[in-house]
Design a protein around this motif. Structure first.
Motif, PDB file in Angstrom:
ATOM      1  N   PHE A 160       0.820  -1.216   0.000  1.00 26.58           N
ATOM      2  CA  PHE A 160       0.000   0.000   0.000  1.00 26.58           C
ATOM      3  C   PHE A 160       0.851   1.261   0.000  1.00 26.58           C
ATOM      4  CE2 PHE A 160      -2.404  -3.248   2.302  1.00 26.58           C
ATOM      5  CZ  PHE A 160      -3.602  -3.240   1.607  1.00 26.58           C
ATOM      6  N   VAL A 161       0.244   2.347  -0.459  1.00 32.15           N
ATOM      7  CA  VAL A 161       0.847   3.658  -0.232  1.00 32.15           C
ATOM      8  C   VAL A 161       0.022   4.331   0.852  1.00 32.15           C
ATOM      9  CG1 VAL A 161       1.780   3.998  -2.552  1.00 32.15           C
ATOM     10  CG2 VAL A 161      -0.557   4.729  -2.056  1.00 32.15           C
ATOM     11  N   LEU A 162       0.610   5.329   1.513  1.00 33.53           N
ATOM     12  CA  LEU A 162      -0.174   6.099   2.475  1.00 33.53           C
ATOM     13  C   LEU A 162      -0.896   7.217   1.730  1.00 33.53           C
ATOM     14  CD1 LEU A 162       2.187   6.385   5.556  1.00 33.53           C
ATOM     15  CD2 LEU A 162       0.054   5.126   5.352  1.00 33.53           C
ATOM     16  N   ASP A 163      -0.138   7.987   0.989  1.00 37.67           N
ATOM     17  CA  ASP A 163      -0.696   9.166   0.329  1.00 37.67           C
ATOM     18  C   ASP A 163      -0.690   8.958  -1.189  1.00 37.67           C
ATOM     19  OD1 ASP A 163      -1.440  11.655  -0.502  1.00 37.67           O
ATOM     20  OD2 ASP A 163       0.070  12.742   0.656  1.00 37.67           O
ATOM     21  N   PRO A 164      -1.853   8.924  -1.827  1.00 41.90           N
ATOM     22  CA  PRO A 164      -1.874   8.703  -3.278  1.00 41.90           C
ATOM     23  C   PRO A 164      -1.623   9.981  -4.085  1.00 41.90           C
ATOM     24  CG  PRO A 164      -4.116   8.831  -2.447  1.00 41.90           C
ATOM     25  CD  PRO A 164      -3.207   9.019  -1.255  1.00 41.90           C
ATOM     26  N   LEU A 165      -1.347  11.089  -3.410  1.00 36.94           N
ATOM     27  CA  LEU A 165      -1.159  12.374  -4.111  1.00 36.94           C
ATOM     28  C   LEU A 165       0.250  12.916  -3.894  1.00 36.94           C
ATOM     29  CD1 LEU A 165      -4.358  14.387  -3.020  1.00 36.94           C
ATOM     30  CD2 LEU A 165      -4.139  12.780  -4.903  1.00 36.94           C
ATOM     31  N   LYS A 166       0.637  13.788  -4.823  1.00 36.86           N
ATOM     32  CA  LYS A 166       1.916  14.488  -4.687  1.00 36.86           C
ATOM     33  C   LYS A 166       1.646  15.952  -4.999  1.00 36.86           C
ATOM     34  CE  LYS A 166       5.387  13.643  -7.504  1.00 36.86           C
ATOM     35  NZ  LYS A 166       6.025  12.779  -8.461  1.00 36.86           N
ATOM     36  N   VAL A 167       2.110  16.870  -4.151  1.00 39.31           N
ATOM     37  CA  VAL A 167       1.907  18.297  -4.464  1.00 39.31           C
ATOM     38  C   VAL A 167       2.855  18.659  -5.608  1.00 39.31           C
ATOM     39  CG1 VAL A 167       2.040  20.668  -3.594  1.00 39.31           C
ATOM     40  CG2 VAL A 167       1.335  18.833  -2.055  1.00 39.31           C
ATOM     41  N   LEU A 168       2.282  19.045  -6.746  1.00 32.11           N
ATOM     42  CA  LEU A 168       3.123  19.427  -7.892  1.00 32.11           C
ATOM     43  C   LEU A 168       3.403  20.925  -7.896  1.00 32.11           C
ATOM     44  CD1 LEU A 168       1.547  17.390 -10.848  1.00 32.11           C
ATOM     45  CD2 LEU A 168       3.521  16.791  -9.436  1.00 32.11           C
ATOM     46  N   ARG A 215     -11.694  10.430 -15.149  1.00 34.12           N
ATOM     47  CA  ARG A 215     -12.074   9.347 -14.220  1.00 34.12           C
ATOM     48  C   ARG A 215     -12.541   9.912 -12.882  1.00 34.12           C
ATOM     49  NH1 ARG A 215      -8.476   8.236 -10.054  1.00 34.12           N
ATOM     50  NH2 ARG A 215      -6.271   8.671 -10.397  1.00 34.12           N
ATOM     51  N   ASN A 216     -13.203   9.032 -12.129  1.00 30.33           N
ATOM     52  CA  ASN A 216     -13.621   9.393 -10.780  1.00 30.33           C
ATOM     53  C   ASN A 216     -12.422   9.392  -9.845  1.00 30.33           C
ATOM     54  OD1 ASN A 216     -16.381   9.617 -11.259  1.00 30.33           O
ATOM     55  ND2 ASN A 216     -16.702   7.413 -10.982  1.00 30.33           N
ATOM     56  N   LEU A 217     -12.465  10.225  -8.824  1.00 30.54           N
ATOM     57  CA  LEU A 217     -11.454  10.145  -7.768  1.00 30.54           C
ATOM     58  C   LEU A 217     -11.901   9.108  -6.736  1.00 30.54           C
ATOM     59  CD1 LEU A 217     -10.382  13.849  -7.127  1.00 30.54           C
ATOM     60  CD2 LEU A 217      -9.299  12.125  -8.555  1.00 30.54           C
ATOM     61  N   THR A 218     -10.926   8.448  -6.126  1.00 28.16           N
ATOM     62  CA  THR A 218     -11.237   7.484  -5.065  1.00 28.16           C
ATOM     63  C   THR A 218     -11.436   8.262  -3.759  1.00 28.16           C
ATOM     64  OG1 THR A 218      -8.917   7.254  -4.424  1.00 28.16           O
ATOM     65  CG2 THR A 218      -9.720   5.778  -6.166  1.00 28.16           C
ATOM     66  N   PRO A 219     -12.066   7.620  -2.748  1.00 24.30           N
ATOM     67  CA  PRO A 219     -12.200   8.291  -1.452  1.00 24.30           C
ATOM     68  C   PRO A 219     -10.840   8.753  -0.908  1.00 24.30           C
ATOM     69  CG  PRO A 219     -13.552   6.316  -1.501  1.00 24.30           C
ATOM     70  CD  PRO A 219     -12.751   6.302  -2.772  1.00 24.30           C
ATOM     71  N   ALA A 220      -9.815   7.914  -1.056  1.00 22.14           N
ATOM     72  CA  ALA A 220      -8.488   8.273  -0.523  1.00 22.14           C
ATOM     73  C   ALA A 220      -7.910   9.489  -1.254  1.00 22.14           C
ATOM     74  CB  ALA A 220      -7.531   7.093  -0.635  1.00 22.14           C
ATOM     75  N   GLU A 221      -8.180   9.597  -2.550  1.00 26.80           N
ATOM     76  CA  GLU A 221      -7.665  10.757  -3.293  1.00 26.80           C
ATOM     77  C   GLU A 221      -8.365  12.047  -2.862  1.00 26.80           C
ATOM     78  OE1 GLU A 221      -6.222   8.560  -7.440  1.00 26.80           O
ATOM     79  OE2 GLU A 221      -8.325   9.104  -7.191  1.00 26.80           O
ATOM     80  N   MET A 222      -9.628  11.933  -2.459  1.00 26.77           N
ATOM     81  CA  MET A 222     -10.326  13.135  -1.956  1.00 26.77           C
ATOM     82  C   MET A 222      -9.853  13.470  -0.537  1.00 26.77           C
ATOM     83  SD  MET A 222     -14.160  12.708  -3.521  1.00 26.77           S
ATOM     84  CE  MET A 222     -14.267  10.994  -4.004  1.00 26.77           C
ATOM     85  N   LEU A 223      -9.759  12.435   0.300  1.00 28.10           N
ATOM     86  CA  LEU A 223      -9.327  12.641   1.679  1.00 28.10           C
ATOM     87  C   LEU A 223      -7.913  13.243   1.714  1.00 28.10           C
ATOM     88  CD1 LEU A 223     -10.527  11.999   4.471  1.00 28.10           C
ATOM     89  CD2 LEU A 223      -9.291   9.835   4.423  1.00 28.10           C
ATOM     90  N   SER A 224      -7.055  12.776   0.822  1.00 22.24           N
ATOM     91  CA  SER A 224      -5.670  13.236   0.834  1.00 22.24           C
ATOM     92  C   SER A 224      -5.542  14.699   0.429  1.00 22.24           C
ATOM     93  CB  SER A 224      -4.819  12.336  -0.075  1.00 22.24           C
ATOM     94  OG  SER A 224      -4.793  11.029   0.460  1.00 22.24           O
ATOM     95  N   GLN A 225      -6.498  15.210  -0.357  1.00 16.26           N
ATOM     96  CA  GLN A 225      -6.461  16.649  -0.655  1.00 16.26           C
ATOM     97  C   GLN A 225      -6.566  17.439   0.653  1.00 16.26           C
ATOM     98  OE1 GLN A 225      -9.268  17.803  -3.906  1.00 16.26           O
ATOM     99  NE2 GLN A 225      -9.363  15.626  -4.366  1.00 16.26           N
ATOM    100  N   VAL A 226      -7.444  16.982   1.536  1.00 13.48           N
ATOM    101  CA  VAL A 226      -7.640  17.669   2.819  1.00 13.48           C
ATOM    102  C   VAL A 226      -6.410  17.462   3.722  1.00 13.48           C
ATOM    103  CG1 VAL A 226      -9.091  17.828   4.880  1.00 13.48           C
ATOM    104  CG2 VAL A 226     -10.142  17.339   2.652  1.00 13.48           C
TER     105      VAL A 226
END
Ligand code: SAH
Length: 350
Positions: A59-67, A127-138
């Motif tokens: 698993f990854v913890l954070d599916p996002l990267k601040v670009l 595509r749709n965002l996953t719950p984790a991708e939305m949560l990680s924005q916050v």
């Protein structure tokens, strides 16, 4: 790789059990994910090293990267461009107000609603965002902005995408964010904005959550609405108002109407009078109305222009004279490309 932030308490317990670990490990892990919030598995110091390694393999913890981060000169707004694991990008905006800070969350990459003034929809839905991708924005924005010394007070799901076109993932995201044993944001401080998918409005009414609903109205009648919003061909304003009324009756929560002011399209005095009449009809049915006027943030790929200040003020005065609650949205983010999808589009082109 899936993000562990996707997992609610029950599914985390199931996962831990399937890995042959003791049940209390699930609780410890959930705390690391949603309360203590760490960004490396090795920081989960009360978990055995073997378990940390196994989790890190899968698993990854954070599916996002601040670009990219663009901050307004007065530090009241910051826009984030996030990279997803598959190379797509989404945007989120942090906004600071007197009564607390807020994050505007994206729910999809792109959008298929086709509103003629919006940048997010130009290339359609990716595509749709996953719950984790939305949560990680916050979570990522809280980490960036406060470094553990504060938090946001509210979220608005008003970024890229149509939340009711990704209903299940959006609800799962809200459930994770509002979980009392996790991040524990009050559902009263969550706003979902929709272009008017009546099924979604009615489903939300039955969730039993005190979420605030914002409806992107943008027109005083169906004819104008159909010109700028393709969804208006599927659902008339009467149908949408019926759904909003049901939502209000079931939840007791007021619905805010968003109204982007577009020069020569929806900003005349007649438009303001017609809008007042429609609101009065709703008020007679027992539903309080609140109009939020948004000066259009002109998108360069689109021909629409922002209404003149004086026309916005006249429009506001007509509504006020008719005793309709009205506010003009503080203009934020124009200087940082904060209209939906603008930053992401600029990123793709560079
Ligand atoms: N799809 C949802 C949420 C995303 S858009 C919805 O339609 O409500 C968030 C809000 O910004 C909507 O009210 C949308 O109509 C508005 N909007 C989109 N592009 C805009 C622009 N260029 N200027 C001003 N408002 C815009």
């Amino acid at each position: 790789m899936n993000s562990l932030r996707e997992y609610d308490q029950q599914s985390l317990s199931d996962l831990i059990e399937s890995m042959g670990e003791k049940p209390f490990r699930a609780k410890q892990l959930y705390e690391w994910l949603h309360i203590k919030r760490v960004w490396e598995f090795d920081q989960m110091t009360n978990l055995p090293a073997g378990l940390r390694d196994k989790l890190a393999d899968e698993f990854v913890l954070d599916p996002l990267k601040v670009l990219r981060k663009q901050e307004a000169a007065d530090h009241s707004t910051a826009k984030y461009l996030f990279g997803l694991q598959d190379g797509e990008t989404v945007e989120s905006v942090w906004m600071s107000y007197k009564h607390g800070d807020s994050v505007c969350v994206s729910s999809q990459v792109g959008c298929r609603m086709g509103c003629s003034f919006c940048a997010s929809t130009i290339d359609g839905l990716v595509r749709n965002l996953t719950p984790a991708e939305m949560l990680s924005q916050v979570y990522d924005i809280e980490r960036e902005c406060y470094q553990g010394e504060g938090h946001i007070n509210s979220i608005i799901i008003m970024g890229m995408g149509e939340p009711f076109d990704n209903y299940d993932n959006v609800m799962e995201f809200i459930r994770l964010l509002t979980d009392e044993k996790g991040r524990n944001l009050s559902a009263r401080h969550v706003t979902i904005s929709t272009c008017g998918l009546t099924d979604g409005i009615l489903r939300l009414a039955d969730e039993g959550l005190p979420i605030t609903l914002a409806l992107s109205l943008h027109a005083p009648n169906d004819e104008i609405r159909r010109r700028i919003m393709p969804i208006a061909k599927a659902h008339s304003m009467d149908e949408i108002f019926d759904a909003c009324l049901t939502f209000f009756k079931k939840t007791g929560r007021r619905v805010t109407f968003e109204y982007s002011m577009i020069k020569g399209v929806n900003d005349s005095e007649d438009n303001a009078k017609e809008l007042s009449d429609r609101c009065k009809k709703l008020q007679k049915l027992g539903m309080p109305t609140h109009i939020n006027l948004i000066p259009l943030n002109a998108v360069k790929e689109r021909e629409h222009k922002r209404s003149a200040d004086k026309d916005i003020r006249t429009f506001q005065k007509i509504l006020e004279k008719n005793r309709i609650n009205v506010t003009i949205r503080r203009e934020m983010g124009g200087e940082i490309d904060a209209a939906c999808g603008q930053l992401s589009r600029n990123h793709k082109k560079t």
